[in-house]
Design a protein around this motif. Structure first.
Motif, PDB file in Angstrom:
ATOM      1  N   GLY A 243       0.813  -1.212   0.000  1.00 47.05           N
ATOM      2  CA  GLY A 243       0.000   0.000   0.000  1.00 47.05           C
ATOM      3  C   GLY A 243       0.844   1.257   0.000  1.00 47.05           C
ATOM      4  N   LEU A 244       1.892   1.257   0.810  1.00 55.37           N
ATOM      5  CA  LEU A 244       2.772   2.428   0.864  1.00 55.37           C
ATOM      6  C   LEU A 244       3.507   2.629  -0.452  1.00 55.37           C
ATOM      7  CD1 LEU A 244       4.265   2.031   4.467  1.00 55.37           C
ATOM      8  CD2 LEU A 244       2.485   3.622   3.714  1.00 55.37           C
ATOM      9  N   LEU A 245       3.956   1.546  -1.068  1.00 54.41           N
ATOM     10  CA  LEU A 245       4.628   1.659  -2.368  1.00 54.41           C
ATOM     11  C   LEU A 245       3.685   2.215  -3.435  1.00 54.41           C
ATOM     12  CD1 LEU A 245       6.780  -1.607  -2.603  1.00 54.41           C
ATOM     13  CD2 LEU A 245       7.610   0.748  -2.464  1.00 54.41           C
ATOM     14  N   LEU A 246       2.440   1.750  -3.401  1.00 49.51           N
ATOM     15  CA  LEU A 246       1.464   2.259  -4.371  1.00 49.51           C
ATOM     16  C   LEU A 246       1.196   3.747  -4.158  1.00 49.51           C
ATOM     17  CD1 LEU A 246      -1.328  -0.443  -4.808  1.00 49.51           C
ATOM     18  CD2 LEU A 246       0.269   0.417  -6.513  1.00 49.51           C
ATOM     19  N   GLY A 247       1.035   4.137  -2.889  1.00 48.97           N
ATOM     20  CA  GLY A 247       0.799   5.546  -2.600  1.00 48.97           C
ATOM     21  C   GLY A 247       1.953   6.423  -3.053  1.00 48.97           C
ATOM     22  N   LEU A 248       3.185   5.980  -2.783  1.00 50.44           N
ATOM     23  CA  LEU A 248       4.353   6.737  -3.211  1.00 50.44           C
ATOM     24  C   LEU A 248       4.443   6.800  -4.735  1.00 50.44           C
ATOM     25  CD1 LEU A 248       6.967   5.386  -0.641  1.00 50.44           C
ATOM     26  CD2 LEU A 248       6.175   7.745  -0.830  1.00 50.44           C
ATOM     27  N   THR A 249       4.186   5.659  -5.402  1.00 48.35           N
ATOM     28  CA  THR A 249       4.237   5.630  -6.861  1.00 48.35           C
ATOM     29  C   THR A 249       3.207   6.576  -7.467  1.00 48.35           C
ATOM     30  OG1 THR A 249       4.956   3.320  -6.793  1.00 48.35           O
ATOM     31  CG2 THR A 249       4.093   4.144  -8.889  1.00 48.35           C
ATOM     32  N   GLU A 250       2.012   6.583  -6.888  1.00 49.06           N
ATOM     33  CA  GLU A 250       0.955   7.453  -7.410  1.00 49.06           C
ATOM     34  C   GLU A 250       1.316   8.925  -7.229  1.00 49.06           C
ATOM     35  OE1 GLU A 250      -3.839   8.265  -6.753  1.00 49.06           O
ATOM     36  OE2 GLU A 250      -2.933   6.358  -6.163  1.00 49.06           O
ATOM     37  N   ALA A 251       1.782   9.283  -6.036  1.00 50.59           N
ATOM     38  CA  ALA A 251       2.111  10.684  -5.770  1.00 50.59           C
ATOM     39  C   ALA A 251       3.264  11.164  -6.655  1.00 50.59           C
ATOM     40  CB  ALA A 251       2.458  10.862  -4.295  1.00 50.59           C
ATOM     41  N   VAL A 252       4.299  10.346  -6.787  1.00 54.83           N
ATOM     42  CA  VAL A 252       5.452  10.723  -7.608  1.00 54.83           C
ATOM     43  C   VAL A 252       5.057  10.780  -9.086  1.00 54.83           C
ATOM     44  CG1 VAL A 252       7.740   9.998  -8.377  1.00 54.83           C
ATOM     45  CG2 VAL A 252       7.139   9.850  -5.951  1.00 54.83           C
ATOM     46  N   SER A 253       4.202   9.856  -9.532  1.00 53.13           N
ATOM     47  CA  SER A 253       3.764   9.848 -10.932  1.00 53.13           C
ATOM     48  C   SER A 253       2.989  11.116 -11.265  1.00 53.13           C
ATOM     49  CB  SER A 253       2.895   8.622 -11.204  1.00 53.13           C
ATOM     50  OG  SER A 253       3.617   7.431 -10.991  1.00 53.13           O
ATOM     51  N   ILE A 254       2.118  11.532 -10.350  1.00 56.93           N
ATOM     52  CA  ILE A 254       1.364  12.760 -10.578  1.00 56.93           C
ATOM     53  C   ILE A 254       2.298  13.960 -10.639  1.00 56.93           C
ATOM     54  CG2 ILE A 254      -0.322  14.333  -9.536  1.00 56.93           C
ATOM     55  CD1 ILE A 254      -1.760  11.858  -8.442  1.00 56.93           C
ATOM     56  N   HIS A 255       3.318  13.957  -9.771  1.00 60.32           N
ATOM     57  CA  HIS A 255       4.258  15.070  -9.738  1.00 60.32           C
ATOM     58  C   HIS A 255       5.105  15.132 -11.008  1.00 60.32           C
ATOM     59  CE1 HIS A 255       7.079  17.975  -8.066  1.00 60.32           C
ATOM     60  NE2 HIS A 255       8.080  17.174  -8.400  1.00 60.32           N
ATOM     61  N   VAL A 256       5.523  13.966 -11.507  1.00 58.32           N
ATOM     62  CA  VAL A 256       6.447  13.927 -12.646  1.00 58.32           C
ATOM     63  C   VAL A 256       5.703  13.965 -13.978  1.00 58.32           C
ATOM     64  CG1 VAL A 256       8.236  12.568 -13.800  1.00 58.32           C
ATOM     65  CG2 VAL A 256       8.193  12.714 -11.294  1.00 58.32           C
ATOM     66  N   PHE A 257       4.653  13.132 -14.101  1.00 55.29           N
ATOM     67  CA  PHE A 257       4.001  12.964 -15.396  1.00 55.29           C
ATOM     68  C   PHE A 257       2.655  13.678 -15.503  1.00 55.29           C
ATOM     69  CE2 PHE A 257       6.519   9.081 -14.602  1.00 55.29           C
ATOM     70  CZ  PHE A 257       7.412   9.171 -15.653  1.00 55.29           C
ATOM     71  N   GLY A 258       2.091  14.068 -14.365  1.00 56.61           N
ATOM     72  CA  GLY A 258       0.765  14.681 -14.385  1.00 56.61           C
ATOM     73  C   GLY A 258      -0.315  13.656 -14.116  1.00 56.61           C
ATOM     74  N   GLY A 259      -1.462  14.138 -13.696  1.00 50.78           N
ATOM     75  CA  GLY A 259      -2.540  13.242 -13.308  1.00 50.78           C
ATOM     76  C   GLY A 259      -3.112  12.422 -14.437  1.00 50.78           C
TER      77      GLY A 259
END
Length: 292
Positions: A243-259
């Motif tokens: 769960g923590l890995l998914l949350g981090l991946t989602e937050a970083v993906s939004i920051h880098v690639f956009g929602g």
């Protein structure tokens, strides 16, 4: 700022972890994938909103009743899905749990409508600022509550009679019955704990994002299943880490690639991880002895 996204990812991951642990408890011990969990997640948030806004109850009382509603709904699923159908074909109770998913969602739609509702919070816009990072009070509370609950669950499963009974059922239900463990008394406790975890996740989600709807459980619980798979089927700490890995991946993906492409990155990460580790991060352990 990248470090702020990491903080946000951990906070979001704590919600995915709660749901992942709920899935893990039923499939790890009973080999039953409970597809009613998305609706119980939704019930936690929607019924808390209903008790607070419609019922006029104090916030903490409304939330407690909302979480209790999720626990009761989980017991209903146990009584009419798992207990009655556990000796049938494995697909039958799974499909029955999907029926409860549809039932609960549509009951809420009938009574409260299908629209997004604003969820009240007693915290307002209170934030903590640490080293330039902003952490909202609801986010911090959700992380602490998740940590406390998972540690408590770990203690129950490892150190109490209830936990030993559940692990015996996970190991061999027939042998557990021979040594005097009544599954009809023990299994409902498992569903109750799972329901409370899931409903609490719904309340935390609603409090953090200030909104609820009859459909909030669908996407979040999909991530919960992914967290369970990433961590290794049946491993509670694996579900938390997933769960923590998914949350981090989602937050970083939004920051880098956009929602707009974040979901693509998230599930590409999941597929890649499963290709490399088909049994999950902790799947190399003895699943029977380490599953809970």
């Amino acid at each position: 700022m990248f470090s702020q996204q990491l903080v946000n990812g951990v906070m979001l991951g704590s919600i995915y972890a709660l749901v992942g642990v709920s899935f893990t408890m039923t499939i790890g011990i009973l080999n039953f994938l409970n597809f009613s969990i998305p609706s119980i997640f939704m019930l936690g948030g929607m019924m808390s909103w209903a008790f607070i806004v419609w019922g006029g109850l104090p916030w903490f009382v409304g939330v407690a009743l909302g979480i209790a509603t999720g626990g009761v709904a989980s017991l209903v699923v146990e009584r009419f899905t798992y207990r009655r159908l556990k000796n049938s074909h494995p697909d039958v109770p799974l499909i029955s749990s999907v029926g409860f998913l549809v039932l609960f969602e549509n009951l809420v739609i009938v009574y409260f409508g299908a629209y997004i509702q604003r969820f009240p919070t007693p915290f307002g816009d209170a934030n903590l600022r640490v080293a330039g990072l902003v952490v909202s009070i609801p986010q911090l509370c959700s992380l602490l509550i998740t940590a406390i609950l998972v540690l408590t669950l770990h203690y129950i499963l490892r150190r109490t009679q209830l936990g030993r009974s559940l692990r015996a059922i996970a190991e061999n239900p027939n042998t557990a019955l021979v040594v005097g463990i009544n599954a009809n008394q023990i299994v409902p406790m498992l569903f109750l704990i799972s329901g409370i975890f899931t409903a609490l996740g719904g309340v935390i989600f609603a409090t953090n994002y200030h909104q609820v709807s009859p459909f909030i459980g669908n996407e979040v619980t999909l991530k919960g299943v992914a967290a369970m798979i990433i961590g290794g089927m049946g491993n509670i700490w694996g579900a938390v880490l997933g769960g923590l890995l998914l949350g981090l991946t989602e937050a970083v993906s939004i920051h880098v690639f956009g929602g707009s492409v974040a979901e693509v990155v998230i599930f590409a990460f999941i597929i890649l991880l499963i290709c490399v580790l088909p049994t999950g991060l902790f799947g190399d352990r003895n699943i029977r002895s380490e599953r809970v």
